[in-house]
Write a protein that holds these residues in place. Structure first.
Motif, short mmCIF file in Angstrom:
data_model
loop_
_atom_site.label_atom_id
_atom_site.label_comp_id
_atom_site.label_asym_id
_atom_site.label_seq_id
_atom_site.Cartn_x
_atom_site.Cartn_y
_atom_site.Cartn_z
N LEU A 117 0.84 -1.21 0.00
CA LEU A 117 0.00 0.00 0.00
C LEU A 117 0.87 1.25 0.00
N GLN A 118 1.92 1.20 0.84
CA GLN A 118 2.81 2.36 0.91
C GLN A 118 3.50 2.60 -0.43
N LEU A 122 -6.75 -13.37 5.03
CA LEU A 122 -5.84 -12.21 4.94
C LEU A 122 -4.53 -12.58 4.28
N ILE A 123 -4.06 -13.81 4.51
CA ILE A 123 -2.80 -14.19 3.88
C ILE A 123 -3.01 -14.35 2.38
N SER A 124 -4.19 -14.86 1.99
CA SER A 124 -4.44 -14.98 0.55
C SER A 124 -4.51 -13.58 -0.07
N VAL A 125 -5.10 -12.65 0.66
CA VAL A 125 -5.13 -11.26 0.16
C VAL A 125 -3.72 -10.71 0.05
N ALA A 126 -2.89 -11.01 1.08
CA ALA A 126 -1.51 -10.54 1.05
C ALA A 126 -0.78 -11.11 -0.16
N ASN A 127 -1.08 -12.37 -0.49
CA ASN A 127 -0.45 -12.98 -1.67
C ASN A 127 -0.88 -12.29 -2.95
N ILE A 128 -2.18 -11.93 -2.99
CA ILE A 128 -2.66 -11.20 -4.17
C ILE A 128 -1.87 -9.90 -4.30
N TYR A 129 -1.65 -9.24 -3.15
CA TYR A 129 -0.90 -7.98 -3.17
C TYR A 129 0.49 -8.21 -3.73
N GLN A 130 1.13 -9.31 -3.29
CA GLN A 130 2.51 -9.51 -3.74
C GLN A 130 2.55 -9.88 -5.21
N LYS A 131 1.48 -10.57 -5.67
CA LYS A 131 1.44 -10.96 -7.07
C LYS A 131 1.08 -9.75 -7.94
N GLN A 132 0.12 -8.96 -7.46
CA GLN A 132 -0.41 -7.84 -8.24
C GLN A 132 0.55 -6.66 -8.28
N GLY A 133 1.44 -6.57 -7.26
CA GLY A 133 2.30 -5.40 -7.20
C GLY A 133 1.49 -4.18 -6.82
N ILE A 134 1.80 -3.06 -7.43
CA ILE A 134 1.14 -1.82 -7.02
C ILE A 134 -0.09 -1.53 -7.87
N LYS A 135 -0.59 -2.55 -8.53
CA LYS A 135 -1.81 -2.32 -9.34
C LYS A 135 -2.99 -2.03 -8.43
N ILE A 157 -8.58 -1.96 5.84
CA ILE A 157 -7.20 -1.69 6.28
C ILE A 157 -6.93 -0.19 6.24
N LEU A 158 -7.33 0.44 5.14
CA LEU A 158 -7.09 1.89 5.02
C LEU A 158 -7.90 2.66 6.04
N PHE A 159 -9.10 2.16 6.33
CA PHE A 159 -9.94 2.80 7.35
C PHE A 159 -9.24 2.76 8.71
N VAL A 160 -8.74 1.57 9.07
CA VAL A 160 -8.06 1.44 10.37
C VAL A 160 -6.81 2.31 10.40
N ARG A 161 -6.09 2.34 9.28
CA ARG A 161 -4.84 3.08 9.27
C ARG A 161 -5.08 4.59 9.26
N ASP A 162 -5.95 5.04 8.33
CA ASP A 162 -6.07 6.49 8.11
C ASP A 162 -7.07 7.16 9.04
N ASP A 163 -8.06 6.40 9.50
CA ASP A 163 -9.09 7.03 10.33
C ASP A 163 -9.00 6.65 11.80
N ILE A 164 -8.21 5.63 12.12
CA ILE A 164 -8.07 5.26 13.53
C ILE A 164 -6.64 5.49 14.00
N ALA A 165 -5.70 4.78 13.38
CA ALA A 165 -4.33 4.78 13.90
C ALA A 165 -3.65 6.14 13.75
N ILE A 166 -3.69 6.71 12.56
CA ILE A 166 -2.93 7.95 12.33
C ILE A 166 -3.49 9.13 13.13
N PRO A 167 -4.82 9.37 13.13
CA PRO A 167 -5.31 10.50 13.94
C PRO A 167 -5.09 10.30 15.44
#
Lengths: 164, 390
Positions: free
Chosen positions: A37-38, B151-164, B177-187
């Motif tokens: 993502l980053q 989640l691991i299968s999703v992670a594998n998709i990420y590694q296969k797909q790259g930055i697509k 994930i983005l919700f937790v990161r951008d609206d919970i963790a970062i603020p």
């Protein structure tokens, strides 16, 4: 009461399972996903920045082109104008020269006509003179054939002279 | 294909609620069938049975025959390990190896030692450490396994797909994930230090949310009241408590033991230190109670509507049929509400954990503190609505 009394066994298994879950997901799921993502965000940022730069470059280029075009146009106009001026001046000059030449030619023609006339006149005079002399000679010859007339004429002439 | 994927989530949600509705019946019918012959239908008992833990996973009942998955019972008694399947208890009706499931009194439902005759409870027996894989433990294992696979299968998709760009299931997970990161963790924690806590917060959110949803499915492998069990929420709250205090910096501890702006005579033990310590413990305690109470309350309300049919239908079946229509409508409504609560509670638990972490690592900056406090007040609102709803 049973509902709100924590149960040791369940608490124990929950703690262990959750710890395992955190470690497994951290290692095999969150790390690759968050990294990717980053990376994606970074690449999008870079792409946007690059596009912005390209856009600015384009604009600059366009501006330059326009300026160049304007300059070229101005130059062309300038050249055309100059050419027109040159043409006009050449024509003018030519006209003046032609006029001068014509005038010169006319002048010389006039002069030569004058000379020719004079020459012709002189010749005519000469011929006339010779012709007159010849005529006078002939008349004299004719007149002086008889001496009477001749004497008479002398007399008349002498009379005239005397009267004077 | 895309069409199906696009509408998968809402359709699944509807599907789950429909199933929740339909199958809420079957176990209840079972309870009624086996009980009416002997005693009157007891709503409280039925509800407690459904939201409580068990040593076997009851799936359904045909006539008088209970079909359930026997789960292993693990007991440590005086340093001696006893492992056997819960089917040995014969649904709680017999004892095995000197143990039985208590049927009455304070310890009802727990495993106790029996006397030589194999029936009466041995009151003088020492403490038994009960590490059985109960229904809830088993449900936790299922939930964790599914989460890992997903989640691991999703992670594998990420590694296969790259930055697509994400597609399909990957994009649903990415939104969360983005919700937790951008609206919970970062603020809550701040841009510099959130990364350290993010894996925990993500795991917390996904575990609570996913387990809440599984709890709404009324049949195997869902249906266990995991997040509505106080031991589970206690474990989660304890993690938050420990992480908060292990990461507490100088400023955090100074605020606790030497809070600024307080007259010196109050700082002398025991008044302020005790109050501050209580505040430290209250935070995770509230987390524990909130999640437990919200989820359990939702389940109780749904089961209450089911029980209503059988209470009124017990005397006169016609009344039962008449009431069932209204009950079903309310159950659909409650189940949909529970879907919302499942998300809200996961959000609140994660957000508050993040805020506690943020407070623990916050540096000494007066104006900054004010901002954080304001934010806390604002962001508390969803949780309040959640409580009002339930």
């Amino acid at each position: 009461m049973n509902l709100i009394t924590p149960d040791f066994g369940l608490f124990f298994w929950m703690t262990i399972s959750f710890l395992i879950l955190v470690f497994i997901l951290k290692r095999f799921a969150w790390k690759p996903i968050l990294n990717m993502l980053q990376k994606r965000e970074k690449s999008i940022d870079e792409a946007i920045r690059a596009a912005e730069i390209a856009r600015q470059d384009m604009e600059k280029l366009k501006f330059n082109n326009e300026q160049l075009m304007r300059q070229a146009k101005a130059e062309r106009d300038e050249i055309l104008k100059e050419a027109r001026n040159i043409r006009e001046s050449i024509i003018d000059e030519a006209k003046i020269k032609a006029n001068e030449e014509a005038n010169r030619i006319i002048q010389s023609a006039k002069e030569s006509i004058h000379y020719e006339k004079m020459a012709a006149m002189t010749e005519l005079k000469n011929q006339l003179a010779t012709l007159s002399i010849e005529i006078a000679e002939q008349i004299l010859k004719e007149e002086l054939k008889n001496s009477e007339k001749h004497n008479k004429m002398i007399k008349q002439m002498l009379e005239k002279v005397t009267f004077n | 294909m895309n069409y199906t994927k696009k509408y998968l989530a809402p359709v699944l949600g509807f599907f789950f609620s429909l199933i929740a509705l339909l199958t809420s019946y079957s176990p209840v019918f079972a309870v009624e069938n086996s009980d009416t012959e002997t005693e009157k239908f007891n709503a409280g008992e039925m509800i407690m049975e459904h939201i409580g833990d068990a040593y076997e996973w009851h799936i359904f009942t045909i006539g008088d025959k209970h079909i359930s998955i026997p789960l292993p019972v693990i007991l440590i008694n005086n340093g001696k390990l006893d492992v056997f399947l819960s089917s040995k208890f014969n649904h709680g009706q017999s004892s095995y190896k000197g143990y039985k499931i208590e049927t009455q009194g304070e310890k009802k439902g727990k495993i106790v030692k029996v006397k030589e005759d194999g029936i009466t409870t041995d009151e003088n027996a020492g403490k038994i450490w009960n590490l059985s894989i109960t229904k809830n433990v088993f449900a936790i294992f299922i939930s964790i396994t599914l989460l890992c696979v997903m989640l691991i299968s999703v992670a594998n998709i990420y590694q296969k797909q790259g930055i697509k760009a994400p597609r399909g299931f990957q994009s649903i997970i990415e939104i969360i994930i983005l919700f937790v990161r951008d609206d919970i963790a970062i603020p809550a924690i701040g841009k510099e230090k959130y990364q350290k806590f993010l894996p925990y917060l993500l795991t917390l959110f996904f575990f609570i949310f996913f387990t809440n949803l599984l709890g709404l499915i009324p049949f195997f492998p869902g249906g266990a009241n995991v997040t509505g069990n106080i031991s589970v929420t206690m474990a989660l709250a304890l993690f938050t408590f420990l992480i908060t205090n292990f990461n507490g910096n100088k400023h955090y501890w100074k605020d606790i033991f030497n809070a600024p702006g307080i007259p010196i005579f109050l700082k002398i033990p025991p008044i302020m230190p005790i109050v501050e310590l209580a505040g430290m413990i209250t935070k995770p305690f509230v987390l524990m109670i909130r999640l437990f109470a919200n989820i359990t309350a939702g389940h109780i309300v749904i089961l209450g509507f089911v029980a209503l049919i059988f209470i009124l239908g017990g005397d006169n079946p016609t009344v039962g049929y008449a009431v069932s229509g209204g009950s079903i409508i309310f159950m659909i409504f409650m189940t949909l509400l529970e879907l919302l609560v499942a998300f809200i509670q996961a959000y609140v638990f994660t957000l508050l954990s993040a805020l506690y972490f943020g407070m623990a690592i916050e540096e000494e900056k007066p104006e900054h503190k004010q901002i954080i406090e304001n934010k806390t007040n604002i962001e508390f609102s969803p949780e309040n609505t959640g409580n009002i709803i339930n």
